[in-house]
Structure formats: C-alpha cells, structure tokens
Design an enzyme around this catalytic site. Structure first.
Site, mmCIF file in Angstrom:
data_model
loop_
_atom_site.group_PDB
_atom_site.id
_atom_site.type_symbol
_atom_site.label_atom_id
_atom_site.label_comp_id
_atom_site.label_asym_id
_atom_site.label_seq_id
_atom_site.Cartn_x
_atom_site.Cartn_y
_atom_site.Cartn_z
ATOM 1 N N ARG A 86 29.897 34.594 63.360
ATOM 2 C CA ARG A 86 30.161 35.754 64.213
ATOM 3 C C ARG A 86 30.186 37.030 63.373
ATOM 4 N NH1 ARG A 86 35.868 36.255 67.483
ATOM 5 N NH2 ARG A 86 36.660 36.495 65.373
ATOM 6 N N TYR A 143 45.001 44.917 66.741
ATOM 7 C CA TYR A 143 44.558 44.763 65.340
ATOM 8 C C TYR A 143 43.058 44.564 65.171
ATOM 9 C CZ TYR A 143 45.407 39.848 66.703
ATOM 10 O OH TYR A 143 45.434 38.652 67.358
ATOM 11 N N PHE A 156 39.360 32.484 75.447
ATOM 12 C CA PHE A 156 40.135 32.327 74.211
ATOM 13 C C PHE A 156 41.305 31.383 74.495
ATOM 14 C CE2 PHE A 156 43.159 33.419 70.919
ATOM 15 C CZ PHE A 156 42.340 33.381 69.805
#
Ligand code: PLP
Length: 420
Positions: A379, A226, A129
């Site tokens: 995704r 989250y 990432f």
C-alpha cells in the site's frame, strides 16, 4: 512520454509545492505512508514545547482557563469541520476512532430503537477495517446480542442489502486496503430510502479527499487524527453528528466532561449542549495541541485552493504512480487493486503481490516507505501536501529495481514485525 524530467517538470508547475516545507521529512526517504502515520510538521515540536514549558510549566492548572485548554476539543473540531463538510460547532476532537465509533454506534442504535425497534441489522462490508466490525460485535454483545452484522462482499451489493430490518449502514468511506472510495451521497440516500441511518468512517478520507458530510446527507461520522491530519502517533480522533440528530444523541460513555455543567459536581448525568456531549473524560492536551498543528498544515492549503486543489494533485500523483509502476514493473506479479478511475479512489494506490511483506521491507531498506496489509497488499499513500511527482517516479524506479534484482527474496526481509 513519462520520464524523470517529466516528473520534475510537473513539480515545477505544482502550485502546492511550497506546502511541503511545513514538514520535517528525513533526508533520503520517500514517505508513502502518510495514510498510516502523517509525518512531523515543523511547527509541532515548538508548539508542544510552548504548551509544556509555557502553559503547563508556568500557569500549571490555571492553563485550563488561561490557555483555553478546556475549549481545545471543540476548537480543534471547528478547524477539522470544513475539511469534511461539517459546520462550525458540529464536530469535536476526542478519544480514538474506535472509541468514537462505539459512541456514535450506541447513540445511533438508540435513535433507531426508539423509532422502529424491529430494525436489528447493521449493514457493512466484510473488508471494512476490522475495528469497525469488532466494535459492532462488542456493542451488540453488551446489548444482549440484539444486533447482527450483515456483511456484503462488494460495494455493488450494498443497496440490495438495505431493507426493513436495517438499522444502520456502517461504511469506511475510503477502504484502507484497496483505496476504493464510496459514493457517500448515493449510499446515504439509499440507506435513508430503506429507513436506516448511516455512520461513515473517515479515517482515510479526512485531509485526503474533499468530504461533504452535510451536503451528502450523512448521519454520523468519525475519523482519525494521525493519518492525513498529521496529528502524531495516537493523535485524538474526531466525531461528527448531523445537526438533526444532536438533540437525541445519548452518550453511552457518559463521563463528566460531557455533562452540561461538569464543575457543578452533581450526582446525576445531564448531557451538555451540542458537541460537548460527545466528550467523555479529560482531553489529552499535549496530543490535542499536536493535532492542532497537524490540522493547520492542511488549512495552510486554503490560499492555494484548499481540499479541491489537494484532491486534484492527489489524483494526478496516484495516476502517475500507476502509470510509472505499470510501465516499469510490467510482468513482475503486481496486480493493481485500487480503482483505475481517479474519481473512485482515495489518495492511495495498492497492489496485490504474493509476497507483499518481504517486498515492502526491501523497499523500506531502500528508503521507500509504504506499508503492507495482510494478506497480500502493498500500500502506498500519496499525501499531496508533501509528496512530489519526482518521489512518485523514484519510488516506481526503486520498486522496479527491487523486483529486477530479486533482493526482496533475501532472508533479512522475511521476519514480520509486531506492527506492519
Ligand atoms: C478505517 C479505519 N478505522 C478505524 C481505525 C482505528 O483507529 P484507532 O486505532 O485510532 O481507533 C483505523 C486505523 O488505521 C482505520 O484505518
């Protein structure tokens, strides 16, 4: 034979099914994006109202003591700990994943530099990432360009990239694009064998797959509140340090909340004992309270078999989705990029598709919410707490319809939003 009745039969046999009631999911939506933002737990609005009206509204500043606000980062950390194989008092909820990465990266590099100053490479993956790579670049810049990133193009290349120059192995456990999962135990052992330490980004693992930080020999970990922890947009993240490193953890963001005695207001920094030293400034109590509700949705799975049972369902859901999509959408240009072996993937399934953005928008218009990751990835996340087998079947059907009709080619689906 797979069909909708088979999906309904699997839902009827699913012992985790009652856990879905914990969420306020909108009607007519199949939410396959809990890997990006978990849905709203039913308990959260009332909990926040109680914190706002009952604690902040009534007891005002006294709530730091009377409502235990000051202990919330450590308390929520203790709730998250068993989900990732950490012990009590080892993990804290704080800041964002990116900021926590900065903290553990700096602390880990300092430990390595004290022991073996010649180690100046940080091994990671080119498709890690981006924030993980950016934080390394920013910190190295701050340290006078001392460290370099050595990026590999495939997981198979990692062991050979580790050597006498390696300071750290920095990996995201479950890849955000492909959903491929690393073997934490094997790679941690390989890093240690080479004399390096490990940092694991658990953003797509915590609450999605069982993680065994202590048993697998990890050194440092960070993760996100989250996504699968359902803590709400921008929820606090978490940070874990292996007990063997705690005494040497030097906090680069040495704010007063990480001080041994913050309310002594002395001019010199002295790190707190244990997890408290991972804090920097005042915790966001409203966000932390929402995170607590989110984590409780996972802890509610304990009587049903906990993370092991959630993992089994997640593997069954993702297997079923691959099966349904490959049967319904054969020859339509979708290329599976997630490992077929369920043991090697997290809780998501991704397909490469040339025009993945408009296809994703067309699915959302029909109520199937997945997401797009540049340049060409579609995704889908399958959070086993609330996704049903019938959702999987219906999502694959909608995907097939959108591809059959070609409606994704309509002009309204072309324009890119700021957030994808
Ligand atoms: C693997 C991974 N690491 C880090 C982050 C960044 O987290 P934050 O923006 O909360 O700092 C994300 C966000 O999606 C992520 O997927």
């Amino acid at each position: 034979m797979i069909n909708r009745d088979e999906a309904l039969r699997r839902d009827a046999a699913d012992t985790l099914a009652p856990l879905r009631d914990q969420f306020a999911l909108p009607e007519g939506v199949i939410y396959l994006d809990g890997n990006s933002l978990g849905p709203l737990p039913r308990a959260t609005p009332d909990r926040l109202a109680a914190v706002i009206r009952g604690e902040w509204g009534k007891d005002l500043i006294g709530s730091w003591n009377s409502a235990g606000w000051i202990d919330l980062p450590a308390d929520v950390g203790d709730q998250i700990a068993p989900l990732v194989g950490a012990g009590a008092g080892e993990l804290i909820a704080a800041d964002s994943t990116s900021v926590n990465l900065f903290k553990v990266l700096a602390a880990a590099l300092r430990i390595v530099a004290e022991d073996e100053p010649g180690r100046v490479e940080i091994v990671s993956e080119r498709d890690n990432f981006p924030t993980d790579l950016y934080i390394v670049q920013g910190l190295s810049d701050l340290l006078g360009g001392r460290y370099t990133l050595r990026l590999v193009d495939s997981a198979d290349e990692i062991p050979a990239a580790l050597g006498a120059n390696t300071a750290l192995l920095l990996l995201t456990h479950v890849n955000y694009r492909s959903g491929a999962m690393h073997d934490m135990a094997t790679l941690s052992a390989a890093a240690h064998e080479a004399g390096a330490l490990t940092i694991w980004d658990l953003a797509h693992s915590a609450g999605a797959v069982p993680v065994a930080l202590n048993d697998d020999g990890a050194d440092f970990a960070i993760g996100c509140g989250y996504k699968y922890l359902n803590g709400g947009p921008g929820a606090p993240a978490f940070l874990w340090v292996a007990p063997r490193h705690v005494g040497r953890f030097r906090q680069p963001l040495s704010g007063w909340m990480g001080h041994a005695r913050p309310f002594d207001f002395v001019p010199d920094y002295e790190p707190g004992e244990g997890v408290s030293r991972y804090l920097c400034g005042t915790p966001a109590i409203l966000a932390m309270s929402a995170l607590e509700c989110g984590v409780e949705t996972l802890l509610a799975a304990e009587p049903y078999g906990g993370m092991a049972a959630l993992r089994a369902k997640s593997q069954a859901l993702t297997d079923f989705f691959i099966e349904c999509v490959e049967a319904r959408c054969a020859g339509k240009g979708l290329q599976l990029v997630t490992p077929r072996d369920p043991a090697r993937r997290g809780s998501q399934v991704s397909f490469a598709f040339d025009d993945a953005w408009p296809l994703c928008q067309a699915l959302i218009a029909r109520g199937v919410i997945g997401d797009f990751r540049a340049p060409d990835i579609l995704r889908f996340g399958f959070a086993p707490l609330y996704i049903r087998f019938v959702d999987v079947w219906d999502a694959a059907e909608v995907l097939g319809t959108v591809l059959d009709t070609g409606e994704w080619l309509e002009a309204r689906f072309v324009e890119r939003n700021a957030v994808t």
